[in-house]
Design an enzyme around this catalytic site. Structure first.
Site, PDB file in Angstrom:
ATOM      1  N   SER A 189       8.187 -21.071   5.439  1.00  0.00           N
ATOM      2  CA  SER A 189       8.843 -19.945   6.104  1.00  0.00           C
ATOM      3  C   SER A 189       7.944 -18.753   6.349  1.00  0.00           C
ATOM      4  CB  SER A 189      10.040 -19.499   5.292  1.00  0.00           C
ATOM      5  OG  SER A 189       9.587 -18.819   4.146  1.00  0.00           O
ATOM      6  N   HIS A 217      14.641 -23.726   4.909  1.00  0.00           N
ATOM      7  CA  HIS A 217      14.545 -23.008   6.187  1.00  0.00           C
ATOM      8  C   HIS A 217      14.826 -23.898   7.387  1.00  0.00           C
ATOM      9  CE1 HIS A 217      13.401 -19.034   4.845  1.00  0.00           C
ATOM     10  NE2 HIS A 217      12.827 -19.654   3.844  1.00  0.00           N
ATOM     11  N   LYS A 248      20.949 -19.080   3.937  1.00  0.00           N
ATOM     12  CA  LYS A 248      20.131 -18.704   5.092  1.00  0.00           C
ATOM     13  C   LYS A 248      20.896 -19.055   6.372  1.00  0.00           C
ATOM     14  CE  LYS A 248      16.142 -18.237   2.202  1.00  0.00           C
ATOM     15  NZ  LYS A 248      14.967 -18.790   1.537  1.00  0.00           N
TER      16      LYS A 248
HETATM   17  C1  LIG Z   1      14.670 -18.785   0.082  1.00  0.00           C
HETATM   18  C2  LIG Z   1      14.027 -20.049  -0.400  1.00  0.00           C
HETATM   19  C3  LIG Z   1      14.547 -20.734  -1.492  1.00  0.00           C
HETATM   20  C4  LIG Z   1      15.639 -20.154  -2.350  1.00  0.00           C
HETATM   21  O1  LIG Z   1      16.884 -20.225  -1.726  1.00  0.00           O
HETATM   22  P1  LIG Z   1      17.991 -19.157  -2.135  1.00  0.00           P
HETATM   23  O2  LIG Z   1      19.266 -19.824  -1.793  1.00  0.00           O
HETATM   24  O3  LIG Z   1      17.701 -17.932  -1.344  1.00  0.00           O
HETATM   25  O4  LIG Z   1      17.842 -18.913  -3.599  1.00  0.00           O
HETATM   26  C5  LIG Z   1      14.029 -21.971  -1.820  1.00  0.00           C
HETATM   27  N1  LIG Z   1      13.014 -22.510  -1.104  1.00  0.00           N
HETATM   28  C6  LIG Z   1      12.469 -21.869  -0.056  1.00  0.00           C
HETATM   29  C7  LIG Z   1      11.367 -22.506   0.692  1.00  0.00           C
HETATM   30  C8  LIG Z   1      12.947 -20.606   0.315  1.00  0.00           C
HETATM   31  O5  LIG Z   1      12.389 -19.956   1.333  1.00  0.00           O
END
Ligand SMILES: *Cc1c(COP(=O)(O)O)cnc(C)c1O
Length: 404
Positions: A189, A217, A248
């Protein structure tokens, strides 16, 4: 020890490196996203356009999601009231897990309170379930995977980012009969590049390794039903464990894994980060399920999202701005200095009403500081025009000398 001095010194170090974090206090108004109201430190309220949200499709304000959450609160109240084992499992959780298993075409899925916890708890627990496990982790894997792998307390090897030859050389040095796990992300990301999914599956077959894919993502955004890059590329069956977030693209909160029933059963039975915590609020599970189901059939939204991102990259390039090469919906602009990065994003916010958070170490390596933009289908032409002219002005003013 003088404790207060130790804490002050810790913060002073962060400040000295130009990476002291200031959170923008935002108030989203439902129906107006990506516009939001920003409360300044003096208490003024100003309108801004958000360009760095992970609510990639605006599902956080979608009537179907909000409606499902309101209805759940009306029906069953606020919290789950317990861990999954002790009175905290509801039909909302069970149905959401079924919906996620279906999304990834797996036998089962397991909910966690966040994607972070899903990674941390699952990877740490795999190390305990599989004696002698050796984990192979991409160098740019997310902090939550790194923490999980540390917690697994097993042998680990870090392969250079996206370098499958390096991965194979490390696999070759490990006894063929040792249990192995290869862990990677689909969409990275910060750079917006994509992992070598198929090559990793081929190596996993050759060396008899399990595969673990973080699609955080990508879920909701790629594949015909939003199952992620593995769905898009026809590889879902070849990944043993797929991990995702509901926070997300799905616009709510929570995380999960999807896998064979026996794997899910083992993690469910042994992972402290799953067992010893209150389960997701029913309203969150209801909203997430509505979002997952909605996006299974909303391919047009995914296409609009990709088109918006492609357009923005092209517009930045035409304007001569240092847009970094990205294969996905992530649009990074190189800055390369933490102090400058912060100064530029402050100027965008204060002078132009454009909110982009600076991305500094440790999220990216030192020297790779950047602005990371996440266009959505809800950013309209006028917002794009405003962004291009503001960005051009800010680079001219702050960064020209530095970048020349
Ligand atoms: C944001 C993110 C997470 C964590 O997810 P959340 O639901 O926000 O805790 C895990 N892996 C990646 C690659 C992320 O960017």
């Amino acid at each position: 020890m003088n404790y207060a001095d130790a804490f002050k010194a810790s913060v002073a170090k962060v400040r000295a490196e130009g990476r002291y974090r200031v959170f923008a206090n935002l108030r989203r108004a439902k129906g107006e996203f990506p516009r939001a109201h920003w409360r300044t430190e003096d208490g003024d309220v100003r309108d801004v356009v958000v360009w760095c949200s992970n609510d990639y499709l605006g599902m956080g304000q979608s009537p179907c999601v909000v409606g499902a959450m309101k209805q759940a609160i009306e029906d069953v109240g606020a919290g789950a009231g317990g861990t999954r084992n002790i009175s905290g499992t509801t039909n909302y959780h069970v149905e959401l897990e079924a919906s996620l298993a279906d999304l990834h075409q797996k036998e089962a899925a397991l909910l966690f309170t966040s994607g972070y916890i899903a990674n941390q708890a699952t990877l740490a627990t795999l190390g305990k379930i599989l004696p002698g496990l050796v984990i192979f982790s991409d160098a740019l894997n997310h902090a939550s995977m790194i923490e999980g792998i540390k917690g697994a307390k097993c042998e680990k090897h870090v392969w250079r980012h996206n370098d499958v030859e390096h991965l194979e050389s490390l696999l070759l040095q490990t006894p063929l009969d040792a249990p192995k796990l290869i862990a990677l992300e689909s969409v990275y990301s910060m750079d917006g590049d994509i992992g070598p999914l198929e090559a990793v599956c081929d190596l996993a077959d050759k060396y008899n390794a399990l595969t673990y894919l973080d699609e955080v993502h990508a879920v909701g955004l790629y594949g015909l039903r939003g199952g992620g890059v593995a769905e898009r590329d026809g590889l879902m069956q070849r990944f043993d464990i797929i991990e995702g977030t509901l926070g997300k693209a799905y616009g709510v909160m929570g995380g999960y894994i999807a896998a064979d029933a026996v794997i899910v059963d083992a993690i469910r039975s042994s992972a402290p980060g799953f067992i010893f915590t209150t389960s997701l609020a029913p309203a969150l599970a209801a909203g997430a399920r509505a979002s997952v189901e909605f996006l299974k059939t909303s391919h047009h939204l995914r296409e609009a999202h990709q088109a918006r991102a492609a357009e923005l990259k092209q517009r930045f390039a035409e304007a001569g701005l240092p847009v970094m090469d990205s294969k996905t919906h992530i649009v990074p602009l190189h800055v390369g200095d933490p102090v400058l990065c912060k100064r530029m994003t402050d100027s965008l916010l204060v002078d132009h009403g454009i909110y982009v958070q600076p991305i500094n170490y440790p999220t990216v390596p030192m020297g790779a500081e950047r602005m990371r933009l996440t266009p959505t289908p809800l950013h309209d032409e006028a917002m794009v025009e405003d962004l291009i002219s503001a960005m051009t002005a800010v680079y001219r003013e702050h960064a020209a000398a530095k970048l020349a």
